[in-house]
Design an enzyme around this catalytic site. Structure first.
Site, PDB file in Angstrom:
ATOM      1  N   HIS B 344      42.752  47.494  34.621  1.00  0.00           N
ATOM      2  CA  HIS B 344      42.048  46.561  35.486  1.00  0.00           C
ATOM      3  C   HIS B 344      42.933  45.488  36.057  1.00  0.00           C
ATOM      4  CE1 HIS B 344      38.194  48.333  34.697  1.00  0.00           C
ATOM      5  NE2 HIS B 344      38.534  48.410  33.418  1.00  0.00           N
ATOM      6  N   ARG B 345      44.246  45.646  35.827  1.00  0.00           N
ATOM      7  CA  ARG B 345      45.125  44.593  36.327  1.00  0.00           C
ATOM      8  C   ARG B 345      45.098  44.538  37.852  1.00  0.00           C
ATOM      9  NH1 ARG B 345      50.659  44.308  33.334  1.00  0.00           N
ATOM     10  NH2 ARG B 345      49.448  43.669  31.535  1.00  0.00           N
ATOM     11  N   GLY B 346      44.887  45.692  38.482  1.00  0.00           N
ATOM     12  CA  GLY B 346      44.822  45.728  39.940  1.00  0.00           C
ATOM     13  C   GLY B 346      43.712  44.846  40.483  1.00  0.00           C
ATOM     14  N   THR B 349      44.309  41.127  39.778  1.00  0.00           N
ATOM     15  CA  THR B 349      45.330  40.529  40.646  1.00  0.00           C
ATOM     16  C   THR B 349      44.794  40.318  42.052  1.00  0.00           C
ATOM     17  OG1 THR B 349      46.949  41.777  39.374  1.00  0.00           O
ATOM     18  CG2 THR B 349      47.727  40.719  41.359  1.00  0.00           C
TER      19      THR B 349
END
Lengths: 618, 411
Positions: B344-346, B349
């Site tokens: 879920h970093r996308g 960010t």
């Protein structure tokens, strides 16, 4: 010591050094030249035309990180009991010249540090408890023999002048060099000439502040850089500086045509990545075509208004006479060597088969630095261990906890222990040799491309490197020297032409040369990955002599055989991947594998992953 | 760009910081002696014919001897500039990786950043640049003492630190180590903070990041993940906060970046050679002008610099008020899903970056327009790599974006 003025020939290199003497902001001069051309003599003589007392530091190739950047001075530290700082070679060259002979053989970590120092103008020492900034603004003068390998582009980019490569030295000029060495010149003449030259340079330095360049001239230079596909903005800045310095040397106040031509010759042409388009083509060349194929379209979108020259600029360009640009193009055309696009200048050497069986270099890379570690986890670096123990001796001797210990001269605790760290070259160099001949070429290329790319994906983890050689027509060609860059490999493969004969021997030879170069840089494990049907039909002679008679089948076979044996004797592993349809195959590829002492894989329509698997499993 | 900066005597930001830190604020454990105080006692001697004899000393302080090219004078490269600015506005975005052609001003731009950064609060003289809360917590932990009254602490304002990590740095200087001078002169084992401490709450910049030694990459990954630096050595045990915005730059042709490290960067800006003649001539001119007389050049851009600094500060203040509709979030999630991005970093960010972007534009509501502007920056390095893929990352993102936007409009 031969004086600058006594050296005959290499006029362009001399001119380059004079420009540098006038404007040190040009950053440096790189001189690629064949063995024995006197390039290092010339470089050393450069000191003659610099003001007296200018530092001239020669960098030894085996320099350690410590000596390069600076660190703790062991002797003085032990003697005084306090930490004493020793400046590194880079900062010793401050205000003067750093000279590197055989620049292309310099260890890559050393190259990185030099690049860093050039771009900062100082060295940041953040090591062994030290944190200092040492000024390190120097001119870099480097010489190298292109057959030893290439200099890293990142470094070349930061150096203003790159003298175009000259392979053939004029015989008469060399004879004169020899006679100079023998001392036929009157030393008094030499002295006077040197004095005069120094005076000229001094005057030019003062003149430099009064020289101006017009906007149109700058535009012409930038336009030239653009049409040669020069990367980045540094070259633009260097070209303008070189033109100004050239005008200053001639004691003029304005830049003239000849200055610009010289600047283009010394700064832009060596950085060219493509041939300039001819006029009308050049003019309506859409900007979209310019960036390399793998660029982000999005980035382009954002840049779009910038990339299409805005109306103003365009008008301006049309208004002014095209004379200048025309002129520049002429200058380029006459100066461009035939092989401008073949960036690798290397490997036009004759075959020698005598060097087989030399003991392999089994060092595990080169010792670069020491770092804290467990005693048994590696080789103990004795001197760094002593350095870190030295300042503590007084304290430890007075420490009650240490009381029970035998009275040794030095008290070393486990925190002092430093382990040697080697530049990790334990990875493998995969040299891909891709047969780009004939009808299978397109298909093979796609597979090779995929395989190279996937190998590279893993390359960072395994520390592997990949080189790429293609062979078609009369000779093989290094598309990509050993590298870890996916981008470059892809780009090279994208533009590779196919079709023509199969110069198998030439490929083997080139691969062998590449392997040997890699060995000198500490890469010991090397593997050929050959994607071919193994049917060579071009002799080695044809690669270097256009008038060579067509080699007979036996001749070709013999060449391949003897090369294969040499390669095998050098401990180079090989796999041959045959992509030929079965019914066409006449068993040449398995034979090739056998000659190389390698393995044969039959993978018609091989998938990239299969090739990678084959290579890694071996 | 040419980096040939003239050596001048202008003090850097860090120097001011350390100057200000001369007086220890509270009762301090030895391990926390300030750098400035230490410098007096430090017996380091400079041997060898040093071109400019250096006073003894350490650190932190005298970084940088030249003037940096002004940020606002840099021509083009908007993508990189925007990425850096958004990271100032919200450091949680997670840094920028700037990759691209040689000689396009990557490091010039990052080094120019220092001049437009806002100020932060810290306890006076704290070499770890901690917030007041962190300071109180850290000191109590260490001494076992209670009741360190935050009100009694002197607070100072310092510019956000920018710390340069050179490739040749050794681990002890990065993480910090025992201060030998202290040990020698006063027989006390004192901890000397390293670059990670200096970079706390600031920027840590690594030029040629793809060439960084593996063991340093390991250290960085470790610290970046935990936000803490832990040092155990020579009987000293230190733990201090080390949260920083990681900025890396490099040329992809020199080598690949380790995947784990790549993943750490919030944004990925791509730099290409400017192809417009007029712009390039402008670059050459400005550079020459700067080299001739850096002070005059700085003065010329002073107003613009201040203006940008103020704009960034305003955006930073506005950021907490920026809101985003759930539908936008859904679209972001759909975009990431369609692109097959792991984890879920996308999404995270994109969300943070879009907020910062809106704030920078002076707006308080995030729309898909903001998302569109920054999606490429956020996702480009997170796409799964397919060696046979010919379509490049940017195109792919744009295509999916268009789909999501189309759907969104249809709804």
């Amino acid at each position: 010591m031969i004086a600058f003025t006594d050296i005959v020939g290499m006029d362009l290199a001399k001119q380059a050094l004079m420009l540098l003497a006038v404007d040190s902001e040009l950053g440096g001069v790189v001189i690629p030249s064949a063995v024995g051309s006197g390039k290092s003599t010339l470089a050393r003589a450069f000191a003659d035309i610099l003001p007296e007392g200018t530092p001239f530091v020669e960098l030894p190739l085996n320099v350690t990180e410590d000596r390069l950047i600076g660190g703790v001075d062991l002797e003085a530290t032990l003697a005084s009991g306090v930490r004493v700082v020793q400046h590194g070679v880079l900062s010793k060259a401050h205000g003067g010249v750093l000279y590197v002979d055989s620049l292309s053989l310099l260890d890559s970590s050393a190259v990185s540090h030099i690049m860093d120092a050039i771009s900062r103008g100082e060295v940041l020492v953040e090591r062994e408890g030290l944190s200092e900034v040492h000024p390190a603004k120097f001119m870099l003068v480097g010489t190298y023999d292109p057959t030893d390998g290439e200099v890293r582009m990142g470094l070349l980019d930061r150096i203003g002048i790159i003298v175009p490569f000259t392979a053939n030295n004029d015989y008469r000029a060399r004879k004169k060099i020899v006679s100079t060495v023998l001392g036929e010149r009157d030393p008094e003449d030499t002295r006077d000439e040197l004095k005069m030259l120094s005076g000229i340079i001094q005057a030019a330095k003062e003149q430099l502040h009064h020289v101006s360049i017009t906007k149109e001239q700058m535009q012409a230079l930038v336009q030239t850089a653009l049409s040669l596909g020069v990367e980045g903005n540094r070259a633009d800045i260097f070209t303008v500086r070189a033109a100004l310095a050239s005008a200053a040397l001639a004691q003029r106040t304005d830049v003239e045509e000849e200055d610009m031509k010289l600047a283009i010759k010394l700064v832009l042409i060596p950085r060219a990545t493509r041939m300039p388009e001819r006029e009308q083509e050049a003019e309506d060349l859409p900007p979209q075509e310019e960036p390399p194929p793998d660029e982000e379209p999005e980035a382009e979108d954002e840049e779009a208004p910038a990339d299409t020259p805005d109306a103003d600029a365009e008008e301006e360009q049309e208004e002014k006479p095209d004379m200048l640009e025309e002129l520049m193009m002429d200058a380029i055309e006459t100066e461009l060597p035939d092989n401008i696009l073949n960036i690798s200048l290397a490997s036009k050497k004759k075959a020698k088969s005598g060097s087989r069986g030399e003991a392999l270099n089994n060092k595990r890379g080169r010792f670069v630095r020491a770092q804290p570690g467990e005693m048994r986890s590696g080789k103990v670096a004795l001197i760094p261990t002593l350095i870190s123990a030295a300042p503590w001796q007084e304290t430890r001797k007075n420490d009650k906890k240490m009381a029970g210990r035998p009275k040794t001269a030095l008290i070393i605790t486990k925190d002092d222990v430093k382990i040697k760290r080697f530049r990790d070259k334990s990875g493998t160099l995969f040299i891909f040799m891709v047969d780009a001949s004939g009808s299978m070429a397109l298909n093979r290329m796609r597979q090779a491309k995929g395989a190279v790319a996937s190998l590279l994906q893993n390359a960072y983890v395994h520390r592997d490197q990949v080189a790429l050689i293609s062979f078609r027509g009369k000779q093989a060609q290094v598309l990509l020297p050993p590298s870890q860059s996916v981008d470059r490999a892809k780009r090279e493969l994208d533009v590779l032409p196919t079709g023509g004969g199969t110069p198998l021997a030439s490929a083997l030879f080139l691969g062998w040369e590449t392997a040997k170069q890699a060995r000198t840089k500490g890469i010991t494990q090397i593997m050929f990955v050959m994607i071919t049907d193994g049917r060579g039909n071009m002799g080695l002679q044809a690669a270097y002599d256009p008038n060579a008679e067509k080699a007979s089948k036996e001749q070709i076979e013999q060449e391949v055989e003897s090369l294969s044996l040499s390669i095998q004797a050098d401990g180079i592993a090989a796999i041959v991947i045959d992509t030929q349809m079965n019914y066409l195959s006449r068993g040449e590829a398995p034979k090739l594998a056998q000659k190389l002492g390698g393995r044969y894989f039959y993978l018609p329509n091989a998938k990239a992953d299969q090739i990678v698997e084959a290579a890694l499993s071996f | 760009m040419l980096q040939g900066l003239k050596v001048t005597t202008k003090r850097s930001i860090m120097t001011q910081t350390e100057q200000a830190g001369k007086k220890p604020a509270a009762k301090k454990p030895v391990a926390k002696k300030t750098v400035a105080a230490k410098a007096k006692a430090a017996p380091t001697v400079t041997a060898a014919p040093a071109p400019a004899p250096k006073p003894a000393g350490k650190p932190a302080g005298k970084k940088k001897s030249g003037l940096a090219f002004p940020f606002t004078a840099i021509v083009g490269q908007e993508e990189m500039k925007l990425s850096l600015i958004l990271n100032i506005i919200d450091p949680r975005i997670g840094g920028v990786l700037v990759m691209g052609h040689r000689g396009t001003g990557k490091s010039t731009t990052v080094r120019a950043l220092a001049e437009v950064l806002p100020l932060i609060d810290r306890v006076q003289g704290d070499t770890y640049n901690r917030t007041v809360e962190e300071f109180v917590e850290g000191e109590e932990l260490k001494k076992g003492q209670k009741a360190l009254d935050p009100a009694s602490l002197k607070i100072e304002k310092i510019p956000v630190p920018v710390v340069d990590l050179p490739l040749g740095a050794t681990e002890d200087r990065v993480c910090g180590t025992i201060d030998i001078e202290q040990a020698l002169t006063s027989g006390v084992k004192a901890f000397e903070p390293g670059l990670l401490a200096q970079a706390n709450r600031g920027f840590l910049y690594i030029d040629e990041v793809n060439l960084l030694d593996d063991h340093l990459v390991d250290v960085l990954l470790d610290v970046a993940a935990s936000g803490k630096n832990v040092v155990e050595r020579e009987g000293i045990s230190i733990r201090h906060p080390a949260r920083f915005v990681l900025v890396g730059s490099g040329n992809p042709e020199e080598g690949e970046l380790r995947p784990q490290l790549l993943d750490r960067f919030g944004l990925h800006a791509r730099i290409i050679t400017i192809l417009d003649v007029a712009k390039r001539v402008d670059i050459v001119k400005r550079r020459r002008e700067f080299d001739e007389d850096p002070d005059a050049f700085m003065k010329k851009y002073n107003r613009e610099q201040l203006k940008l600094q103020k704009k960034i500060q305003t955006a930073k203040d506005l950021l907490p008020q920026v809101t985003m509709d759930d539908t936008v979030l859904t679209d972001i999630a759909r975009l990431c899903m369609n692109l097959g991005i792991d984890g879920h970093r996308g999404e995270l960010t994109i969300t943070r970056t879009a907020h910062a972007h809106a704030a920078f534009l002076g707006q308080t509501v995030v729309t898909m327009k903001h998302v569109k502007d920054i999606a490429g920056l956020c996702l480009r390095h997170r796409l799964r790599k397919d060696p046979l893929e010919t379509l490049d990352a940017g195109e792919k993102i744009d295509r999916e974006l268009a789909k999501v936007l189309g759907e969104a409009e249809a709804v």
